[in-house]
Scaffold this motif. Sequence first.
Motif, PDB file in Angstrom:
ATOM      1  N   ALA A   1     -19.514  46.143  23.260  1.00 41.02           N
ATOM      2  CA  ALA A   1     -18.199  46.365  23.855  1.00 41.02           C
ATOM      3  C   ALA A   1     -17.884  47.846  23.999  1.00 41.02           C
ATOM      4  CB  ALA A   1     -17.121  45.684  23.013  1.00 41.02           C
ATOM      5  N   THR A   2     -18.319  48.656  23.047  1.00 47.68           N
ATOM      6  CA  THR A   2     -18.039  50.093  23.128  1.00 47.68           C
ATOM      7  C   THR A   2     -18.746  50.739  24.312  1.00 47.68           C
ATOM      8  OG1 THR A   2     -19.902  50.668  21.668  1.00 47.68           O
ATOM      9  CG2 THR A   2     -17.753  50.252  20.629  1.00 47.68           C
ATOM     10  N   GLN A   3     -19.776  50.068  24.821  1.00 46.09           N
ATOM     11  CA  GLN A   3     -20.515  50.577  25.973  1.00 46.09           C
ATOM     12  C   GLN A   3     -20.164  49.823  27.252  1.00 46.09           C
ATOM     13  OE1 GLN A   3     -24.590  50.177  24.711  1.00 46.09           O
ATOM     14  NE2 GLN A   3     -24.251  51.335  22.827  1.00 46.09           N
ATOM     15  N   GLY A   4     -19.151  48.947  27.145  1.00 42.72           N
ATOM     16  CA  GLY A   4     -18.723  48.190  28.314  1.00 42.72           C
ATOM     17  C   GLY A   4     -19.736  47.176  28.787  1.00 42.72           C
ATOM     18  N   GLN A   5     -20.531  46.635  27.863  1.00 40.83           N
ATOM     19  CA  GLN A   5     -21.621  45.744  28.247  1.00 40.83           C
ATOM     20  C   GLN A   5     -21.427  44.305  27.769  1.00 40.83           C
ATOM     21  OE1 GLN A   5     -25.179  47.619  26.755  1.00 40.83           O
ATOM     22  NE2 GLN A   5     -25.071  49.316  28.219  1.00 40.83           N
ATOM     23  N   ASP A   6     -20.221  43.959  27.342  1.00 43.16           N
ATOM     24  CA  ASP A   6     -20.010  42.596  26.828  1.00 43.16           C
ATOM     25  C   ASP A   6     -19.128  41.751  27.734  1.00 43.16           C
ATOM     26  OD1 ASP A   6     -17.568  43.899  26.341  1.00 43.16           O
ATOM     27  OD2 ASP A   6     -17.147  42.531  24.667  1.00 43.16           O
ATOM     28  N   GLN A   7     -18.736  42.278  28.889  1.00 44.96           N
ATOM     29  CA  GLN A   7     -17.893  41.566  29.864  1.00 44.96           C
ATOM     30  C   GLN A   7     -16.584  41.065  29.248  1.00 44.96           C
ATOM     31  OE1 GLN A   7     -19.751  38.866  32.657  1.00 44.96           O
ATOM     32  NE2 GLN A   7     -21.780  39.702  32.226  1.00 44.96           N
TER      33      GLN A   7
ATOM     34  N   SER B   1     -25.910  32.911  25.960  1.00 47.28           N
ATOM     35  CA  SER B   1     -25.989  34.357  26.183  1.00 47.28           C
ATOM     36  C   SER B   1     -25.165  34.772  27.392  1.00 47.28           C
ATOM     37  CB  SER B   1     -27.453  34.769  26.398  1.00 47.28           C
ATOM     38  OG  SER B   1     -28.006  34.071  27.514  1.00 47.28           O
ATOM     39  N   ASP B   2     -24.512  33.798  28.033  1.00 46.29           N
ATOM     40  CA  ASP B   2     -23.675  34.068  29.203  1.00 46.29           C
ATOM     41  C   ASP B   2     -22.336  34.619  28.723  1.00 46.29           C
ATOM     42  OD1 ASP B   2     -21.938  33.974  31.382  1.00 46.29           O
ATOM     43  OD2 ASP B   2     -22.865  32.183  32.220  1.00 46.29           O
ATOM     44  N   ALA B   3     -22.131  35.918  28.901  1.00 44.41           N
ATOM     45  CA  ALA B   3     -20.920  36.561  28.383  1.00 44.41           C
ATOM     46  C   ALA B   3     -19.662  35.998  29.024  1.00 44.41           C
ATOM     47  CB  ALA B   3     -20.999  38.069  28.602  1.00 44.41           C
ATOM     48  N   ALA B   4     -19.723  35.689  30.314  1.00 44.39           N
ATOM     49  CA  ALA B   4     -18.539  35.155  30.994  1.00 44.39           C
ATOM     50  C   ALA B   4     -18.146  33.801  30.418  1.00 44.39           C
ATOM     51  CB  ALA B   4     -18.800  35.044  32.493  1.00 44.39           C
ATOM     52  N   ALA B   5     -19.135  32.972  30.104  1.00 44.59           N
ATOM     53  CA  ALA B   5     -18.849  31.668  29.507  1.00 44.59           C
ATOM     54  C   ALA B   5     -18.246  31.833  28.118  1.00 44.59           C
ATOM     55  CB  ALA B   5     -20.129  30.835  29.432  1.00 44.59           C
ATOM     56  N   ARG B   6     -18.748  32.793  27.363  1.00 40.24           N
ATOM     57  CA  ARG B   6     -18.210  33.039  26.019  1.00 40.24           C
ATOM     58  C   ARG B   6     -16.752  33.492  26.117  1.00 40.24           C
ATOM     59  NH1 ARG B   6     -22.257  36.467  22.302  1.00 40.24           N
ATOM     60  NH2 ARG B   6     -21.880  34.874  20.745  1.00 40.24           N
ATOM     61  N   ARG B   7     -16.483  34.409  27.035  1.00 37.71           N
ATOM     62  CA  ARG B   7     -15.114  34.908  27.178  1.00 37.71           C
ATOM     63  C   ARG B   7     -14.165  33.780  27.589  1.00 37.71           C
ATOM     64  NH1 ARG B   7     -15.741  37.999  31.269  1.00 37.71           N
ATOM     65  NH2 ARG B   7     -14.654  36.643  32.731  1.00 37.71           N
ATOM     66  N   THR B   8     -14.608  32.933  28.511  1.00 36.16           N
ATOM     67  CA  THR B   8     -13.769  31.820  28.944  1.00 36.16           C
ATOM     68  C   THR B   8     -13.420  30.903  27.779  1.00 36.16           C
ATOM     69  OG1 THR B   8     -14.689  31.850  31.179  1.00 36.16           O
ATOM     70  CG2 THR B   8     -13.642  29.810  30.466  1.00 36.16           C
ATOM     71  N   GLY B   9     -14.403  30.596  26.943  1.00 31.04           N
ATOM     72  CA  GLY B   9     -14.136  29.741  25.789  1.00 31.04           C
ATOM     73  C   GLY B   9     -13.117  30.345  24.849  1.00 31.04           C
ATOM     74  N   ILE B  10     -13.246  31.641  24.573  1.00 28.04           N
ATOM     75  CA  ILE B  10     -12.296  32.326  23.692  1.00 28.04           C
ATOM     76  C   ILE B  10     -10.900  32.325  24.312  1.00 28.04           C
ATOM     77  CG2 ILE B  10     -11.666  34.586  22.755  1.00 28.04           C
ATOM     78  CD1 ILE B  10     -13.840  33.253  21.153  1.00 28.04           C
ATOM     79  N   GLU B  11     -10.817  32.566  25.609  1.00 26.40           N
ATOM     80  CA  GLU B  11      -9.510  32.617  26.270  1.00 26.40           C
ATOM     81  C   GLU B  11      -8.848  31.241  26.307  1.00 26.40           C
ATOM     82  OE1 GLU B  11     -10.588  34.523  29.914  1.00 26.40           O
ATOM     83  OE2 GLU B  11     -10.241  36.536  29.101  1.00 26.40           O
ATOM     84  N   ILE B  12      -9.633  30.183  26.372  1.00 23.99           N
ATOM     85  CA  ILE B  12      -9.063  28.841  26.286  1.00 23.99           C
ATOM     86  C   ILE B  12      -8.456  28.623  24.900  1.00 23.99           C
ATOM     87  CG2 ILE B  12      -9.656  26.382  26.159  1.00 23.99           C
ATOM     88  CD1 ILE B  12     -11.575  26.871  28.496  1.00 23.99           C
ATOM     89  N   LEU B  13      -9.150  29.058  23.862  1.00 24.48           N
ATOM     90  CA  LEU B  13      -8.611  28.904  22.506  1.00 24.48           C
ATOM     91  C   LEU B  13      -7.312  29.690  22.346  1.00 24.48           C
ATOM     92  CD1 LEU B  13     -11.823  29.087  20.280  1.00 24.48           C
ATOM     93  CD2 LEU B  13     -10.617  27.062  21.118  1.00 24.48           C
TER      94      LEU B  13
END
Length: 254
Positions: free
Chosen positions: A161-167, A97-109
């Motif tokens: 994301a539309t509410q700016g809440q997904d980091q 549920s850690d949005a920052a960790a999810r974003r990092t994984g996607i950016e690595i891909l």
Amino acid sequence: MEEQVALIEHACAVFENPSNQAAHQEASATLLAFRNSAAPIGVCQHVLQSSSSEQAKFQKQLTGTVAVLLKRGWVDESPEERHAFFSEVESTVAGTSDAAARRTGIEILEAVVSEFAPSTASPLGLAWEQHDRCRKSLQQHYLHTFYQHAATIAGETAQAATQGQDQGVCSACLSLMAAVLTWDFRPGNGHAAYLGTRPASDSLQVQPGPSWRGLLLGPDSCPWLHPLLAHLHNQPDSVLAQRARQLVVSLRAT
């Protein structure tokens, strides 16, 4: 841990500027140890959260370096080792549920896609044959999964994301999806002439084959995308809106 963060920061900076061969080799060894650690994605996330550098610049350096190191070892690693790495990335993205960790994984891909695509690859001093083997392997075994994974996560996070809440998770997913769709699916060795350069604007880019049809054109393909754009009609210049429009353009071109 702060010492480890500083060490990896410094190694990334030196690795990108190989003018000093001895320092570059030392940085490479440091980063290889990081790459081969028990949980490199978790370490990567901790480093990004703890970094004293300007965040966006260092994040790009670190994710790019992970992609470069992965490519350097691609031919020597077993399919099981490659699968284990990507499984860790995907489980990090899907299972937290850690949005920052999810974003990092996607950016690595996305960094991996960029590094393995001939038009955006770093030369790395590797023989062309090795670049091409890496390209073929990623195309045959991973691109489809990357796209599907990003589409699923984007759908889960679009409303937030539309509410700016997904980091930035949804935006990162859109960027990865567009990167996959702009991959040139040309078979054989047709890329050698432009390694590290973008193809001419009039060159023919080969689109995904029949195995992608259901994923890209099926009735359940990205049902969240147009509602997302509708929500963003008052924010046309936002990064999220721009990436959503780019994805629509890429999908229409397939």
